[in-house]
Write a protein that holds these residues in place. Structure first.
Motif, mmCIF file in Angstrom:
data_model
loop_
_atom_site.group_PDB
_atom_site.id
_atom_site.type_symbol
_atom_site.label_atom_id
_atom_site.label_comp_id
_atom_site.label_asym_id
_atom_site.label_seq_id
_atom_site.Cartn_x
_atom_site.Cartn_y
_atom_site.Cartn_z
ATOM 1 N N HIS A 158 0.831 -1.208 0.000
ATOM 2 C CA HIS A 158 0.000 0.000 0.000
ATOM 3 C C HIS A 158 0.862 1.254 0.000
ATOM 4 O O HIS A 158 0.590 2.219 -0.743
ATOM 5 C CB HIS A 158 -0.914 -0.009 1.224
ATOM 6 N N TRP A 163 -3.548 2.965 -4.289
ATOM 7 C CA TRP A 163 -4.744 2.327 -4.860
ATOM 8 C C TRP A 163 -4.366 1.164 -5.787
ATOM 9 O O TRP A 163 -5.177 0.260 -6.015
ATOM 10 C CB TRP A 163 -5.559 3.354 -5.641
ATOM 11 N N PHE A 166 -4.614 -2.101 -3.895
ATOM 12 C CA PHE A 166 -6.024 -2.497 -3.790
ATOM 13 C C PHE A 166 -6.523 -3.058 -5.115
ATOM 14 O O PHE A 166 -7.190 -4.099 -5.155
ATOM 15 C CB PHE A 166 -6.857 -1.285 -3.373
ATOM 16 N N LEU A 203 -8.780 -1.293 1.979
ATOM 17 C CA LEU A 203 -9.452 0.011 2.000
ATOM 18 C C LEU A 203 -9.216 0.730 3.321
ATOM 19 O O LEU A 203 -9.184 1.965 3.366
ATOM 20 C CB LEU A 203 -10.953 -0.166 1.757
ATOM 21 N N LEU A 206 -6.057 2.614 3.034
ATOM 22 C CA LEU A 206 -6.277 3.829 2.258
ATOM 23 C C LEU A 206 -6.924 4.914 3.106
ATOM 24 O O LEU A 206 -6.571 6.098 3.009
ATOM 25 C CB LEU A 206 -7.126 3.509 1.030
ATOM 26 N N ILE A 212 -9.162 8.020 0.644
ATOM 27 C CA ILE A 212 -10.535 7.824 0.151
ATOM 28 C C ILE A 212 -11.187 9.203 0.104
ATOM 29 O O ILE A 212 -11.780 9.678 1.068
ATOM 30 C CB ILE A 212 -11.323 6.857 1.055
ATOM 31 N N LEU A 218 -17.111 5.666 -4.705
ATOM 32 C CA LEU A 218 -16.871 4.297 -4.249
ATOM 33 C C LEU A 218 -18.190 3.585 -3.974
ATOM 34 O O LEU A 218 -18.400 2.443 -4.403
ATOM 35 C CB LEU A 218 -16.003 4.335 -2.989
#
Length: 428
Positions: A158, A163, A166, A203, A206, A212, A218
């Motif tokens: 990460h 992203w 992910f 997530l 993130l 986010i 999303l």
């Protein structure tokens, strides 16, 4: 004497993200209440699923199947915890103490009860059903163990790719479903226990880094994706497992469940403002702190309480209406109240095993031992979630992916893994 919830609440740093704690408590509360509601117990002691009795209710799982929220919150917390305690063995011990200690106590108590019931020949009817059912929520513990174990490498990915890390997990989940449904590759679907849930967990990383920024996008993408997959693909409507279904969105997880997770994560992020203002109130925050201190104990014992209420009703000859009838719905508040009171008694009896213990000195060593320990605990807990305690003396087995496992073997694996994690790194 431990520190009270009021004292803990008063000592909360101003920098703490209280909304995350609220989400953790709220998601587990929804799971508990959902399990109590979905249990459709009949007068002969069999336990069905309300969503099978009333299929129209399956659409509500698109809101109330909130396990993705819990795993999302776990990712956020694990990122912060690992950055403050980067040694692998020390990180595992710190994250798992309040998870494995109450779990092993639960397993020990129910294992002893199972032996007594079976030796006495009293393991039929609702008691036999309870021996099968009470361990089923342990799958959640097993998945959470995997998330803790994979946090260090996935957090590094990460930090390097954001992203992109992910997206890699999402792509792997897509490939698994393609191989499963289009190519009929055997056993490949079990890989999505890792890819789907670890993507949701990612997530949380993130969020920890403030990445986010468009939660509405999303949520919309997740909802649209889940809708399209269910409408056009081989995926069922329900986001929880249903008895007898050929395809489950939960076991193993599917791409539809991953889209569902995106929708829920986006939704709770959209509610962050009002949620943060709510939990900033002193009384609400004290409640959240107190609930977090007993959340795992309540989760472990809530099915025991529910089945205990139904057992008492059957034993006393109380009316047990047919599931989903008007009388059954009218009885729901009373059953919830009784199950809540019994859960409270069980929490009072076992909550001390969830209390934090002083951290062992970290040496920076013991990583391989810790990795072996969490692997054994993971397979032990998942195996026990499948076998239950029914047929304990008869050699009853269940299949964990492609390997047969018995309850005693699963308990042994979980216990050995826990002891290894506890020991890892202590002696240098």
């Amino acid at each position: 004497m431990g520190i009270s919830a009021r004292e803990l609440a008063a000592a909360t740093p101003a920098t703490r993200d209280r909304y995350v704690d609220l989400l953790r408590v709220a998601s587990l509360a929804v799971v508990v209440l959902g399990h109590w509601l979905m249990a459709a117990v009949t007068v002969d002691g069999q336990v069905g699923n309300l969503l099978a009795v009333v299929p129209e209710l399956q659409v509500v799982t698109w809101v109330f199947q909130v396990m993705p929220v819990f795993f999302f919150v776990g990712g956020f917390s694990h990122a912060l915890a690992h950055r403050s305690r980067p040694q692998y063995a020390a990180f595992l011990r710190a994250r798992l103490q309040r998870l494995l200690r109450p779990t092993m106590v639960f397993v020990g108590v129910w294992g002893a009860a199972a032996l007594v019931l079976q030796l006495a020949g009293a393991d039929g009817g609702l008691a036999g059903v309870a021996l099968r059912l009470v361990t089923q929520p342990l799958w959640f513990i097993g998945i959470y163990l995997a998330m803790v174990a994979f946090t260090p490498p996935l957090l590094r990915l990460h930090e390097r790719y954001g992203w992109g890390a992910f997206a890699g997990l999402v792509g792997a989940a897509v490939l698994v479903d393609v191989l499963r449904f289009a190519a009929d590759v055997p056993f490949v679907e079990f890989l999505n226990f890792a890819f789907v849930w670890l993507a949701v967990h990612q997530l949380g990383f993130l969020r920890a880094d403030g990445m986010i920024r468009r939660p509405a996008l999303l949520a919309g993408a997740g909802l649209l994706g889940a809708t399209a997959l269910v409408a056009l693909g081989p995926y069922p409507l329900s986001m929880v497992g249903m008895p007898g279904e050929k395809v489950s969105n939960m076991a193993p997880p599917t791409l539809a469940l991953l889209c569902h997770g995106l929708w829920l994560v986006g939704a709770v992020e959209l509610l962050k403002g009002p949620g943060a203002r709510l939990v900033a109130r002193a009384g609400v925050w004290r409640t959240v702190v107190a609930a977090n201190g007993i959340a795992m104990t309540a989760f472990l014992w809530h099915l025991t309480a529910m089945l205990g209420v139904y057992g008492a009703m059957l034993g006393l000859g109380a009316e047990l209406p047919a599931p989903a009838t008007g009388s059954w719905w009218a009885q729901v508040p009373l059953r919830f109240l009784a199950a809540g009171l019994l859960t409270g008694l069980l929490v009072a009896a076992f909550r001390r095993f969830e209390a934090p213990v002083p951290a062992a000195p970290a040496t920076g060593e013991g990583g391989p031992v810790a990795a072996a320990g969490i692997t054994l605990a993971l397979f032990g807990v998942l195996g026990l979630s499948l076998t239950g305690f029914a047929g304990l003396l008869d050699g009853h087995t269940a299949t964990l992916i492609a390997v047969p496992v018995t309850a005693p073997a699963a308990v042994g694996l979980a216990l050995a893994g826990w002891l290894l994690v506890e020991r890892a790194g202590r002696d240098g």
